[in-house]
Design a protein around this motif. Structure first.
Motif, PDB file in Angstrom:
ATOM      1  N   THR A 270       0.823  -1.217   0.000  1.00 43.17           N
ATOM      2  CA  THR A 270       0.000   0.000   0.000  1.00 43.17           C
ATOM      3  C   THR A 270       0.851   1.258   0.000  1.00 43.17           C
ATOM      4  O   THR A 270       0.445   2.278   0.545  1.00 43.17           O
ATOM      5  N   LYS A 271       2.040   1.219  -0.607  1.00 41.56           N
ATOM      6  CA  LYS A 271       2.857   2.426  -0.682  1.00 41.56           C
ATOM      7  C   LYS A 271       2.102   3.516  -1.443  1.00 41.56           C
ATOM      8  O   LYS A 271       1.494   3.271  -2.481  1.00 41.56           O
ATOM      9  N   GLN A 272       2.167   4.723  -0.930  1.00 42.08           N
ATOM     10  CA  GLN A 272       1.361   5.806  -1.469  1.00 42.08           C
ATOM     11  C   GLN A 272       1.932   6.339  -2.782  1.00 42.08           C
ATOM     12  O   GLN A 272       3.121   6.643  -2.890  1.00 42.08           O
ATOM     13  N   MET A 273       1.088   6.464  -3.785  1.00 42.60           N
ATOM     14  CA  MET A 273       1.484   7.083  -5.049  1.00 42.60           C
ATOM     15  C   MET A 273       1.576   8.594  -4.858  1.00 42.60           C
ATOM     16  O   MET A 273       0.827   9.184  -4.083  1.00 42.60           O
ATOM     17  N   HIS A 274       2.465   9.214  -5.616  1.00 39.33           N
ATOM     18  CA  HIS A 274       2.586  10.669  -5.479  1.00 39.33           C
ATOM     19  C   HIS A 274       3.152  11.288  -6.759  1.00 39.33           C
ATOM     20  O   HIS A 274       3.720  10.607  -7.608  1.00 39.33           O
ATOM     21  N   HIS A 275       2.931  12.589  -6.877  1.00 41.98           N
ATOM     22  CA  HIS A 275       3.385  13.366  -8.024  1.00 41.98           C
ATOM     23  C   HIS A 275       2.886  12.756  -9.341  1.00 41.98           C
ATOM     24  O   HIS A 275       3.656  12.249 -10.162  1.00 41.98           O
ATOM     25  N   ILE A 276       1.572  12.812  -9.486  1.00 38.23           N
ATOM     26  CA  ILE A 276       0.886  12.336 -10.693  1.00 38.23           C
ATOM     27  C   ILE A 276       0.192  13.525 -11.350  1.00 38.23           C
ATOM     28  O   ILE A 276      -0.525  14.276 -10.679  1.00 38.23           O
ATOM     29  N   LYS A 277       0.374  13.696 -12.664  1.00 43.47           N
ATOM     30  CA  LYS A 277      -0.323  14.741 -13.417  1.00 43.47           C
ATOM     31  C   LYS A 277      -1.343  14.096 -14.343  1.00 43.47           C
ATOM     32  O   LYS A 277      -0.986  13.227 -15.149  1.00 43.47           O
ATOM     33  N   VAL A 278      -2.598  14.528 -14.220  1.00 38.71           N
ATOM     34  CA  VAL A 278      -3.674  14.058 -15.093  1.00 38.71           C
ATOM     35  C   VAL A 278      -4.264  15.308 -15.725  1.00 38.71           C
ATOM     36  O   VAL A 278      -5.107  15.989 -15.134  1.00 38.71           O
ATOM     37  N   VAL A 279      -3.820  15.648 -16.931  1.00 38.45           N
ATOM     38  CA  VAL A 279      -4.104  16.955 -17.507  1.00 38.45           C
ATOM     39  C   VAL A 279      -4.584  16.799 -18.951  1.00 38.45           C
ATOM     40  O   VAL A 279      -3.924  16.156 -19.777  1.00 38.45           O
ATOM     41  N   GLY A 280      -5.729  17.388 -19.265  1.00 37.34           N
ATOM     42  CA  GLY A 280      -6.186  17.497 -20.644  1.00 37.34           C
ATOM     43  C   GLY A 280      -6.532  16.197 -21.310  1.00 37.34           C
ATOM     44  O   GLY A 280      -6.377  16.054 -22.532  1.00 37.34           O
ATOM     45  N   ASN A 281      -7.034  15.228 -20.545  1.00 39.62           N
ATOM     46  CA  ASN A 281      -7.441  13.949 -21.113  1.00 39.62           C
ATOM     47  C   ASN A 281      -8.940  13.929 -21.382  1.00 39.62           C
ATOM     48  O   ASN A 281      -9.712  14.684 -20.781  1.00 39.62           O
ATOM     49  N   THR A 305      -2.050  16.382  -9.551  1.00 39.13           N
ATOM     50  CA  THR A 305      -2.630  17.519 -10.264  1.00 39.13           C
ATOM     51  C   THR A 305      -3.608  16.978 -11.298  1.00 39.13           C
ATOM     52  O   THR A 305      -3.211  16.265 -12.227  1.00 39.13           O
ATOM     53  N   MET A 306      -4.896  17.295 -11.130  1.00 35.99           N
ATOM     54  CA  MET A 306      -5.929  16.823 -12.042  1.00 35.99           C
ATOM     55  C   MET A 306      -6.672  18.045 -12.575  1.00 35.99           C
ATOM     56  O   MET A 306      -7.499  18.640 -11.884  1.00 35.99           O
ATOM     57  N   ASN A 313     -20.334  10.975 -20.668  1.00 35.61           N
ATOM     58  CA  ASN A 313     -20.971   9.665 -20.553  1.00 35.61           C
ATOM     59  C   ASN A 313     -20.047   8.669 -19.855  1.00 35.61           C
ATOM     60  O   ASN A 313     -19.974   7.498 -20.225  1.00 35.61           O
ATOM     61  N   SER A 314     -19.357   9.145 -18.829  1.00 35.70           N
ATOM     62  CA  SER A 314     -18.337   8.330 -18.161  1.00 35.70           C
ATOM     63  C   SER A 314     -18.281   8.549 -16.662  1.00 35.70           C
ATOM     64  O   SER A 314     -17.286   8.192 -16.040  1.00 35.70           O
ATOM     65  N   GLY A 315     -19.289   9.129 -16.061  1.00 35.55           N
ATOM     66  CA  GLY A 315     -19.199   9.434 -14.649  1.00 35.55           C
ATOM     67  C   GLY A 315     -18.244  10.579 -14.393  1.00 35.55           C
ATOM     68  O   GLY A 315     -17.942  11.373 -15.293  1.00 35.55           O
ATOM     69  N   GLY A 316     -17.752  10.672 -13.163  1.00 31.04           N
ATOM     70  CA  GLY A 316     -16.942  11.815 -12.785  1.00 31.04           C
ATOM     71  C   GLY A 316     -15.593  11.437 -12.220  1.00 31.04           C
ATOM     72  O   GLY A 316     -14.999  10.419 -12.596  1.00 31.04           O
ATOM     73  N   TYR A 317     -15.116  12.257 -11.289  1.00 31.85           N
ATOM     74  CA  TYR A 317     -13.744  12.202 -10.813  1.00 31.85           C
ATOM     75  C   TYR A 317     -13.730  11.982  -9.297  1.00 31.85           C
ATOM     76  O   TYR A 317     -14.548  12.529  -8.571  1.00 31.85           O
ATOM     77  N   ARG A 318     -12.763  11.190  -8.854  1.00 29.83           N
ATOM     78  CA  ARG A 318     -12.560  11.035  -7.421  1.00 29.83           C
ATOM     79  C   ARG A 318     -11.084  11.293  -7.112  1.00 29.83           C
ATOM     80  O   ARG A 318     -10.207  10.593  -7.618  1.00 29.83           O
ATOM     81  N   LEU A 319     -10.831  12.294  -6.263  1.00 25.89           N
ATOM     82  CA  LEU A 319      -9.492  12.597  -5.803  1.00 25.89           C
ATOM     83  C   LEU A 319      -9.568  12.951  -4.326  1.00 25.89           C
ATOM     84  O   LEU A 319     -10.063  14.021  -3.965  1.00 25.89           O
ATOM     85  N   LEU A 328      -8.957  21.069 -10.738  1.00 26.74           N
ATOM     86  CA  LEU A 328      -9.475  22.312 -11.292  1.00 26.74           C
ATOM     87  C   LEU A 328      -9.956  22.102 -12.731  1.00 26.74           C
ATOM     88  O   LEU A 328      -9.327  21.380 -13.511  1.00 26.74           O
ATOM     89  N   ARG A 329     -11.070  22.734 -13.065  1.00 26.21           N
ATOM     90  CA  ARG A 329     -11.565  22.837 -14.450  1.00 26.21           C
ATOM     91  C   ARG A 329     -11.776  21.483 -15.111  1.00 26.21           C
ATOM     92  O   ARG A 329     -11.568  21.321 -16.312  1.00 26.21           O
ATOM     93  N   ASN A 330     -12.155  20.504 -14.341  1.00 26.46           N
ATOM     94  CA  ASN A 330     -12.524  19.210 -14.901  1.00 26.46           C
ATOM     95  C   ASN A 330     -14.027  19.204 -15.149  1.00 26.46           C
ATOM     96  O   ASN A 330     -14.804  19.522 -14.250  1.00 26.46           O
ATOM     97  N   THR A 331     -14.441  18.854 -16.355  1.00 25.86           N
ATOM     98  CA  THR A 331     -15.848  18.932 -16.714  1.00 25.86           C
ATOM     99  C   THR A 331     -16.452  17.541 -16.868  1.00 25.86           C
ATOM    100  O   THR A 331     -15.743  16.570 -17.145  1.00 25.86           O
ATOM    101  N   GLN A 332     -17.749  17.493 -16.693  1.00 24.81           N
ATOM    102  CA  GLN A 332     -18.487  16.238 -16.778  1.00 24.81           C
ATOM    103  C   GLN A 332     -19.805  16.480 -17.478  1.00 24.81           C
ATOM    104  O   GLN A 332     -20.575  17.363 -17.092  1.00 24.81           O
TER     105      GLN A 332
END
Length: 336
Positions: A270-281, A305-306, A313-319, A328-332
């Motif tokens: 269960t090592k924690q993930m970190h420094h992930i960018k999810v941008v403009g997908n 950073t998301m 048609n894909s549900g939303g985001y969980r962070l 910021l500025r994630n649309t659904q």
């Protein structure tokens, strides 16, 4: 991120084995790879046609294995399961520690539609297997009929897969059919590929970054890919454990028709993930329509950073809330 250039060799070693004759061509191609390696490097050039591979091709350092395009096919033959590669699995081709290699412009057909690939060692090596190597380039490679991961990077560093494709079409024969898989490896680029693990019912993750044991996976860029994950997985899976996943950049990908768009998962720790960018997908038409259908960080993460993603048609985001996390500025939308 990878700085991978592959082989810079210029000398040609033409494959003279004849395609389309149903005879085993392993020795003919391997002989040219070995000769190029012994000469300090070279381009092993294969013409169009189908070459039967009953052995396991093993790259040498500074060698480029090049076909004429998708019409050059390296196809697992009827005796392909009678022997294994250096790590105990069933690769069409493996780098197996060779450095400065290029695999380009051919199709790797593992014949999982006709062979019974449910054998010991099935997940020890992979159809196109880049393993414990540095400066590895995979470009314009197309995979068919896998019974294991299609294109995989295991250990090593400084690798790139681009302009390639994977597909899974079998039904009820296999599990764990990932498209592009990066395990315990660093400094890689996954760019401009078409991954479709859902033409059949057996497919798993489209693209997976995976730690197994205590080794980390880090500094990997996943950019501008078109991905459909199979029904057993997700479009993109960050699969953590006792090793850490960090410095991952996901940008400009289209993830569609998958059970879920992007997810985290944990297997042996269960090592924690970190420094992930999810941008403009762009996440569209995925199965889950509720929270987390597009992006699902289910467990605690930090410095994620998301921003500027689109989910339709894909549900939303969980962070989850966490140190350095930004959404910021994630649309659904319900319609695409």
């Amino acid at each position: 991120m990878s700085a991978a250039t592959g082989s810079s060799a210029t000398a040609f070693f033409a494959v003279t084995a004849k395609p389309n004759d149903a005879l085993d061509d392993t020795a003919g191609i391997q002989g040219k790879i070995d000769a190029a390696g012994a000469a300090g490097g070279g381009i092993v050039k294969m013409p169009a046609g189908t070459f039967i591979i009953d052995g396991k091709l093993r790259m040498a350092s500074n060698v480029r294995l090049e076909g004429a395009g998708p019409e050059t096919v390296l196809k697992a033959g009827p005796n392909f399961l009678n022997n294994t590669g250096p790590a105990g699995g069933y690769p069409i081709v493996t780098t197996a520690g060779a450095n400065n290699t290029t695999l380009t412009n051919f199709t790797a057909d593992q014949s999982g539609d006709t062979l019974n690939g449910n054998v010991a060692g099935r997940l020890s090596e992979y159809a196109v297997d880049v393993r414990d190597s540095r400066n590895s380039l995979v470009k314009g490679i197309h995979t068919k009929n896998p019974f294991t991961y299609s294109i995989a990077f295991v250990g090593g560093s400084n690798w790139c897969v681009k302009d390639s494709s994977t597909q899974s079409e079998t039904n009820g024969k296999y599990t764990e059919l990932d498209g592009i898989h990066a395990m315990n490896t660093a400094h890689g680029d996954i760019v401009g590929n078409v991954v479709d693990q859902r033409k059949g019912t057996d497919g798993d993750d489209g693209i997976a970054v995976h730690t197994f044991g205590t080794e980390d996976a880090h500094d990997i860029r996943i950019v501008n890919n078109n991905v459909r994950g199979g029904r057993h997985g997700a479009g993109i899976d960050l699969a953590g454990g006792s090793g850490v996943i960090y410095n991952i950049d996901l940008n400009g990908n289209t993830v569609w028709g998958s059970p879920r768009g992007l997810e985290d998962a944990y297997y042996d720790g269960t090592k924690q993930m970190h420094h992930i960018k999810v941008v403009g997908n762009n996440f569209r038409d995925n199965d889950i329509k509720s929270v987390g259908g597009a992006v699902d960080f289910e467990r605690a993460v930090t410095y994620v950073t998301m921003t500027d993603n689109l989910a339709c048609n894909s549900g939303g985001y969980r962070l989850p809330a966490g140190t350095g996390n930004t959404s910021l500025r994630n649309t659904q939308t319900t319609l695409c």
